[in-house]
Design a protein around this motif. Structure first.
Motif, mmCIF file in Angstrom:
data_model
loop_
_atom_site.group_PDB
_atom_site.id
_atom_site.type_symbol
_atom_site.label_atom_id
_atom_site.label_comp_id
_atom_site.label_asym_id
_atom_site.label_seq_id
_atom_site.Cartn_x
_atom_site.Cartn_y
_atom_site.Cartn_z
ATOM 1 N N THR A 74 -15.168 -5.067 -21.222
ATOM 2 C CA THR A 74 -16.096 -5.479 -22.531
ATOM 3 C C THR A 74 -16.425 -6.981 -22.517
ATOM 4 O O THR A 74 -15.457 -7.735 -22.640
ATOM 5 N N ILE A 75 -17.595 -7.175 -22.583
ATOM 6 C CA ILE A 75 -17.938 -8.753 -22.224
ATOM 7 C C ILE A 75 -18.847 -9.076 -23.518
ATOM 8 O O ILE A 75 -19.636 -8.608 -23.764
ATOM 9 N N GLU A 76 -18.131 -10.003 -24.433
ATOM 10 C CA GLU A 76 -18.984 -10.489 -25.546
ATOM 11 C C GLU A 76 -19.251 -11.809 -25.702
ATOM 12 O O GLU A 76 -18.390 -12.721 -25.471
ATOM 13 N N ILE A 82 -23.319 -7.840 -26.347
ATOM 14 C CA ILE A 82 -22.156 -7.258 -25.416
ATOM 15 C C ILE A 82 -22.601 -6.566 -24.305
ATOM 16 O O ILE A 82 -23.730 -5.595 -24.365
ATOM 17 N N CYS A 83 -21.905 -6.384 -23.258
ATOM 18 C CA CYS A 83 -21.762 -5.933 -22.049
ATOM 19 C C CYS A 83 -20.718 -5.149 -21.780
ATOM 20 O O CYS A 83 -19.553 -5.399 -22.004
ATOM 21 N N ILE A 95 -18.612 -6.305 -4.395
ATOM 22 C CA ILE A 95 -18.739 -5.252 -5.531
ATOM 23 C C ILE A 95 -18.636 -5.892 -6.897
ATOM 24 O O ILE A 95 -19.326 -5.743 -7.798
ATOM 25 N N ILE A 96 -17.648 -6.883 -6.847
ATOM 26 C CA ILE A 96 -17.480 -7.431 -8.203
ATOM 27 C C ILE A 96 -18.793 -8.191 -8.451
ATOM 28 O O ILE A 96 -19.306 -8.509 -9.527
ATOM 29 N N VAL A 97 -19.198 -9.188 -7.549
ATOM 30 C CA VAL A 97 -20.546 -9.809 -7.597
ATOM 31 C C VAL A 97 -21.662 -9.029 -8.250
ATOM 32 O O VAL A 97 -22.323 -9.226 -8.939
ATOM 33 N N GLU A 98 -21.832 -7.909 -7.223
ATOM 34 C CA GLU A 98 -22.995 -6.961 -7.562
ATOM 35 C C GLU A 98 -22.776 -6.331 -9.026
ATOM 36 O O GLU A 98 -23.914 -6.325 -9.736
ATOM 37 N N ASN A 99 -21.644 -6.102 -9.408
ATOM 38 C CA ASN A 99 -21.418 -5.599 -10.714
ATOM 39 C C ASN A 99 -21.581 -6.288 -11.774
ATOM 40 O O ASN A 99 -22.490 -6.207 -12.958
ATOM 41 N N LEU A 100 -21.365 -7.636 -11.575
ATOM 42 C CA LEU A 100 -21.408 -8.770 -12.648
ATOM 43 C C LEU A 100 -22.937 -9.126 -12.508
ATOM 44 O O LEU A 100 -23.712 -9.424 -13.815
ATOM 45 N N ILE A 101 -23.674 -9.242 -11.523
ATOM 46 C CA ILE A 101 -25.159 -9.595 -11.465
ATOM 47 C C ILE A 101 -25.884 -8.684 -12.008
ATOM 48 O O ILE A 101 -26.634 -8.928 -12.991
ATOM 49 N N GLU A 102 -25.708 -7.416 -11.598
ATOM 50 C CA GLU A 102 -26.608 -6.338 -12.208
ATOM 51 C C GLU A 102 -26.308 -5.850 -13.502
ATOM 52 O O GLU A 102 -27.366 -5.477 -14.366
ATOM 53 N N ASN A 103 -25.011 -6.143 -13.954
ATOM 54 C CA ASN A 103 -24.852 -5.501 -15.400
ATOM 55 C C ASN A 103 -24.490 -6.317 -16.585
ATOM 56 O O ASN A 103 -24.294 -6.043 -17.730
ATOM 57 N N VAL A 104 -24.187 -7.657 -16.142
ATOM 58 C CA VAL A 104 -23.797 -8.511 -17.120
ATOM 59 C C VAL A 104 -25.028 -9.633 -17.014
ATOM 60 O O VAL A 104 -25.601 -10.043 -18.146
ATOM 61 N N ILE A 105 -24.917 -10.499 -16.122
ATOM 62 C CA ILE A 105 -25.341 -11.930 -16.011
ATOM 63 C C ILE A 105 -27.331 -11.666 -16.122
ATOM 64 O O ILE A 105 -27.766 -12.173 -16.746
#
Length: 122
Positions: A74-76, A82-83, A95-105
């Motif tokens: 959970t990122i607040e 919140i993401c 995978i970490i980069v892709e996940n962070l870029i697409e779902n958070v950043i």
């Protein structure tokens, strides 16, 4: 306020910044990371550090272990945006980069919460 559409160059820039921030940890995957680690390999710490370095914004990050090697992160952000992302011990840097870029950043930027497009990679 930032436009809701990001160019391909903007996304490539964000990917480079994210990969550079993860690269500072010197990891290939998240196998050494866990929740509430006392030896300095806390999963929440890596996500918090990377997101704060890329977006230049304070965050609160909490990770919960769902099962062995599977986590809910959970990122607040300060403004209460919140993401949630899923993370796995076998996730590679890509995978970490892709996940962070697409779902958070990118979602955070598109909601007009922050702008990091005028920053430069050191």
């Amino acid at each position: 306020m930032i436009k809701s559409l990001l160019t391909r160059m903007d996304i490539e820039y964000l990917e480079r910044r994210t990969k550079k921030a993860i690269g500072e940890f010197g990891i290939d995957n998240l196998m050494e990371y866990t929740v509430d680690s006392v030896v300095g390999c806390d999963l929440g710490d890596i996500y918090k550090t990377v997101i704060e370095e890329v977006l230049i914004e304070d965050t609160y990050v909490a990770a919960t272990e769902i099962s062995d090697g599977k986590y809910e992160v959970t990122i607040e952000f300060e403004n209460k945006d919140i993401c949630y992302i899923s993370s796995y011990a076998w996730d590679t840097v890509e995978i970490i980069v892709e996940n962070l870029i697409e779902n958070v950043i990118i979602p955070h930027i598109k909601r007009g919460r922050t702008s990091c497009l005028n920053q430069y990679i050191a």
